[in-house]
Design a protein around this motif. Structure first.
Motif, PDB file in Angstrom:
ATOM      1  N   ASP A  83       2.151  -0.521 -12.269  1.00 29.56           N
ATOM      2  CA  ASP A  83       1.002  -0.903 -12.552  1.00 29.56           C
ATOM      3  C   ASP A  83       0.132  -0.615 -11.214  1.00 29.56           C
ATOM      4  OD1 ASP A  83      -1.273  -3.390 -12.123  1.00 29.56           O
ATOM      5  OD2 ASP A  83      -1.040  -3.053 -14.206  1.00 29.56           O
ATOM      6  N   ASN A  84      -1.125   0.198 -11.256  1.00 26.33           N
ATOM      7  CA  ASN A  84      -1.805   0.378 -10.261  1.00 26.33           C
ATOM      8  C   ASN A  84      -2.379  -0.687  -9.490  1.00 26.33           C
ATOM      9  OD1 ASN A  84      -1.126   3.261 -10.181  1.00 26.33           O
ATOM     10  ND2 ASN A  84      -2.956   3.500 -11.610  1.00 26.33           N
ATOM     11  N   ASN A  85      -2.838  -1.769 -10.131  1.00 30.07           N
ATOM     12  CA  ASN A  85      -3.629  -2.468  -9.392  1.00 30.07           C
ATOM     13  C   ASN A  85      -2.607  -3.684  -8.447  1.00 30.07           C
ATOM     14  OD1 ASN A  85      -6.080  -1.916 -10.461  1.00 30.07           O
ATOM     15  ND2 ASN A  85      -5.766  -3.192 -12.097  1.00 30.07           N
ATOM     16  N   ILE A  86      -1.247  -3.670  -9.154  1.00 27.41           N
ATOM     17  CA  ILE A  86      -0.275  -4.614  -8.445  1.00 27.41           C
ATOM     18  C   ILE A  86       0.016  -3.886  -7.230  1.00 27.41           C
ATOM     19  CG2 ILE A  86       2.141  -5.167  -8.569  1.00 27.41           C
ATOM     20  CD1 ILE A  86       0.697  -7.091 -10.329  1.00 27.41           C
ATOM     21  N   MET A  87       0.272  -2.449  -7.395  1.00 29.56           N
ATOM     22  CA  MET A  87       0.779  -1.743  -5.964  1.00 29.56           C
ATOM     23  C   MET A  87      -0.499  -1.738  -5.104  1.00 29.56           C
ATOM     24  SD  MET A  87       3.776  -1.246  -6.525  1.00 29.56           S
ATOM     25  CE  MET A  87       4.006  -0.139  -5.340  1.00 29.56           C
ATOM     26  N   GLU A  88      -1.666  -1.557  -5.333  1.00 31.74           N
ATOM     27  CA  GLU A  88      -2.621  -1.547  -4.434  1.00 31.74           C
ATOM     28  C   GLU A  88      -2.860  -2.817  -3.933  1.00 31.74           C
ATOM     29  OE1 GLU A  88      -4.510   1.039  -3.380  1.00 31.74           O
ATOM     30  OE2 GLU A  88      -3.063   2.204  -4.343  1.00 31.74           O
ATOM     31  N   TYR A  89      -2.832  -4.038  -4.380  1.00 26.40           N
ATOM     32  CA  TYR A  89      -2.636  -5.199  -3.712  1.00 26.40           C
ATOM     33  C   TYR A  89      -1.530  -5.319  -2.900  1.00 26.40           C
ATOM     34  CZ  TYR A  89      -2.497 -10.259  -3.237  1.00 26.40           C
ATOM     35  OH  TYR A  89      -2.375 -11.454  -2.675  1.00 26.40           O
ATOM     36  N   LEU A  90      -0.370  -4.884  -3.368  1.00 25.56           N
ATOM     37  CA  LEU A  90       0.828  -5.232  -2.394  1.00 25.56           C
ATOM     38  C   LEU A  90       0.653  -4.359  -1.255  1.00 25.56           C
ATOM     39  CD1 LEU A  90       3.816  -5.162  -5.001  1.00 25.56           C
ATOM     40  CD2 LEU A  90       2.473  -7.114  -3.928  1.00 25.56           C
ATOM     41  N   LYS A  91       0.135  -3.248  -1.243  1.00 22.81           N
ATOM     42  CA  LYS A  91       0.022  -2.192   0.003  1.00 22.81           C
ATOM     43  C   LYS A  91      -1.196  -2.688   0.746  1.00 22.81           C
ATOM     44  CE  LYS A  91       1.406   1.796  -2.450  1.00 22.81           C
ATOM     45  NZ  LYS A  91       0.989   3.340  -2.977  1.00 22.81           N
ATOM     46  N   LYS A  92      -2.103  -3.440   0.194  1.00 21.81           N
ATOM     47  CA  LYS A  92      -3.377  -3.942   0.933  1.00 21.81           C
ATOM     48  C   LYS A  92      -2.982  -5.115   1.903  1.00 21.81           C
ATOM     49  CE  LYS A  92      -8.069  -5.389   0.683  1.00 21.81           C
ATOM     50  NZ  LYS A  92      -9.113  -5.497  -0.268  1.00 21.81           N
ATOM     51  N   VAL A  93      -2.265  -6.090   1.145  1.00 21.22           N
ATOM     52  CA  VAL A  93      -1.816  -7.243   1.818  1.00 21.22           C
ATOM     53  C   VAL A  93      -0.739  -6.755   2.992  1.00 21.22           C
ATOM     54  CG1 VAL A  93      -0.249  -9.246   1.623  1.00 21.22           C
ATOM     55  CG2 VAL A  93      -2.138  -8.586   0.064  1.00 21.22           C
ATOM     56  N   LYS A  94       0.299  -5.620   2.785  1.00 19.49           N
ATOM     57  CA  LYS A  94       1.150  -5.128   3.769  1.00 19.49           C
ATOM     58  C   LYS A  94       0.267  -4.588   4.772  1.00 19.49           C
ATOM     59  CE  LYS A  94       4.803  -2.036   4.867  1.00 19.49           C
ATOM     60  NZ  LYS A  94       5.574  -0.631   4.199  1.00 19.49           N
ATOM     61  N   ARG A  95      -0.644  -4.081   4.826  1.00 23.49           N
ATOM     62  CA  ARG A  95      -1.468  -3.449   5.511  1.00 23.49           C
ATOM     63  C   ARG A  95      -2.270  -4.502   6.532  1.00 23.49           C
ATOM     64  NH1 ARG A  95      -2.830   0.161   1.886  1.00 23.49           N
ATOM     65  NH2 ARG A  95      -5.010  -0.524   1.443  1.00 23.49           N
ATOM     66  N   LYS A  96      -2.727  -5.513   6.050  1.00 20.18           N
ATOM     67  CA  LYS A  96      -3.235  -6.672   6.585  1.00 20.18           C
ATOM     68  C   LYS A  96      -1.925  -7.467   7.350  1.00 20.18           C
ATOM     69  CE  LYS A  96      -7.405  -7.050   3.947  1.00 20.18           C
ATOM     70  NZ  LYS A  96      -8.181  -8.174   3.350  1.00 20.18           N
ATOM     71  N   GLU A  97      -1.013  -7.429   6.917  1.00 17.00           N
ATOM     72  CA  GLU A  97       0.266  -7.902   7.630  1.00 17.00           C
ATOM     73  C   GLU A  97       0.059  -9.548   7.437  1.00 17.00           C
ATOM     74  OE1 GLU A  97       1.222  -6.955  11.672  1.00 17.00           O
ATOM     75  OE2 GLU A  97       0.562  -4.922  11.195  1.00 17.00           O
ATOM     76  N   LEU A  98      -0.211  -9.883   6.012  1.00 20.57           N
ATOM     77  CA  LEU A  98      -0.349 -11.464   5.593  1.00 20.57           C
ATOM     78  C   LEU A  98       0.956 -11.794   5.462  1.00 20.57           C
ATOM     79  CD1 LEU A  98      -3.498 -11.147   3.289  1.00 20.57           C
ATOM     80  CD2 LEU A  98      -3.321 -12.016   5.479  1.00 20.57           C
ATOM     81  N   ILE A  99       2.090 -11.031   5.200  1.00 22.94           N
ATOM     82  CA  ILE A  99       3.323 -11.594   5.142  1.00 22.94           C
ATOM     83  C   ILE A  99       4.070 -11.459   6.456  1.00 22.94           C
ATOM     84  CG2 ILE A  99       5.387 -11.002   3.849  1.00 22.94           C
ATOM     85  CD1 ILE A  99       3.923 -10.176   1.528  1.00 22.94           C
ATOM     86  N   ARG A 100       4.768 -12.517   6.725  1.00 21.09           N
ATOM     87  CA  ARG A 100       5.265 -12.586   7.935  1.00 21.09           C
ATOM     88  C   ARG A 100       6.616 -11.715   8.235  1.00 21.09           C
ATOM     89  NH1 ARG A 100       5.104 -18.702   7.771  1.00 21.09           N
ATOM     90  NH2 ARG A 100       3.060 -19.182   8.443  1.00 21.09           N
ATOM     91  N   ASN A 101       7.142 -11.519   7.127  1.00 19.62           N
ATOM     92  CA  ASN A 101       8.477 -10.510   7.078  1.00 19.62           C
ATOM     93  C   ASN A 101       8.344  -9.949   5.914  1.00 19.62           C
ATOM     94  OD1 ASN A 101      10.699  -9.559   7.340  1.00 19.62           O
ATOM     95  ND2 ASN A 101      11.845 -11.383   7.560  1.00 19.62           N
ATOM     96  N   ILE A 102       7.761  -8.521   5.719  1.00 16.18           N
ATOM     97  CA  ILE A 102       7.600  -7.943   4.605  1.00 16.18           C
ATOM     98  C   ILE A 102       8.750  -7.312   4.129  1.00 16.18           C
ATOM     99  CG2 ILE A 102       6.880  -5.742   6.064  1.00 16.18           C
ATOM    100  CD1 ILE A 102       5.325  -6.928   2.560  1.00 16.18           C
ATOM    101  N   SER A 103       9.668  -6.906   5.168  1.00 16.34           N
ATOM    102  CA  SER A 103      11.025  -6.473   4.551  1.00 16.34           C
ATOM    103  C   SER A 103      11.903  -7.547   3.613  1.00 16.34           C
ATOM    104  CB  SER A 103      11.832  -5.868   5.707  1.00 16.34           C
ATOM    105  OG  SER A 103      12.290  -7.106   6.406  1.00 16.34           O
ATOM    106  N   GLN A 104      11.527  -8.778   4.021  1.00 12.36           N
ATOM    107  CA  GLN A 104      12.358  -9.771   3.449  1.00 12.36           C
ATOM    108  C   GLN A 104      11.669  -9.848   1.875  1.00 12.36           C
ATOM    109  OE1 GLN A 104      11.636 -13.740   4.435  1.00 12.36           O
ATOM    110  NE2 GLN A 104      13.035 -14.748   3.223  1.00 12.36           N
ATOM    111  N   VAL A 105      10.313  -9.810   2.026  1.00 14.06           N
ATOM    112  CA  VAL A 105       9.457 -10.087   0.654  1.00 14.06           C
ATOM    113  C   VAL A 105       9.846  -8.746  -0.327  1.00 14.06           C
ATOM    114  CG1 VAL A 105       7.430 -10.080  -0.507  1.00 14.06           C
ATOM    115  CG2 VAL A 105       7.879 -11.648   1.405  1.00 14.06           C
ATOM    116  N   THR A 106      10.119  -7.444   0.376  1.00 14.08           N
ATOM    117  CA  THR A 106      10.106  -6.376  -0.480  1.00 14.08           C
ATOM    118  C   THR A 106      11.688  -6.372  -1.166  1.00 14.08           C
ATOM    119  OG1 THR A 106      10.434  -5.228   1.463  1.00 14.08           O
ATOM    120  CG2 THR A 106       8.469  -5.029   0.560  1.00 14.08           C
TER     121      THR A 106
END
Length: 114
Positions: A83-106
């Protein structure tokens, strides 16, 4: 006496969930759903704060009231990574580094963001 008891599981499922420290990332209000154009099929109803249910009983009317007040009462359930909207959201948040540990979440979500 035990035969008159009903298991709580009959009415609801309660789980602790994943502790990411990123509730703002994983939870959605109606306005956030609209902003990121996330299909509701990727969202689960979720009581994100205990004080949202201050009484012994919590009904769909209480949930709808929170929803209409634009409280974050939906949990992202990113089950379709095509889903494009899901992926765009996840990428946008990753770029903003809103998640403390993106590797754990992914890893938890079973995906790899580029």
């Amino acid at each position: 006496m035990g035969e008159r008891l009903i298991l709580f599981l009959t009415y609801a499922k309660v789980v602790r969930g994943i502790a990411t420290g990123a509730n703002d990332y994983f939870t959605f209000s109606l306005s956030k759903i609209k902003k990121y154009n996330i299909d509701k099929k990727y969202l689960l109803p979720c009581l994100t704060k205990a004080n949202y249910a201050p009484k012994c009983f919590f009904t769909i009317d209480h949930f709808n009231e929170l929803k209409e007040k634009d409280k974050p009462v939906f949990l992202l359930n990113a089950i379709d990574l095509d889903d494009n909207n899901i992926m765009e959201y996840l990428k946008k948040v990753k770029r903003k580094e809103l998640i403390r540990n993106i590797s754990q979440v992914t890893e938890i979500l079973g995906m790899q963001l580029k």
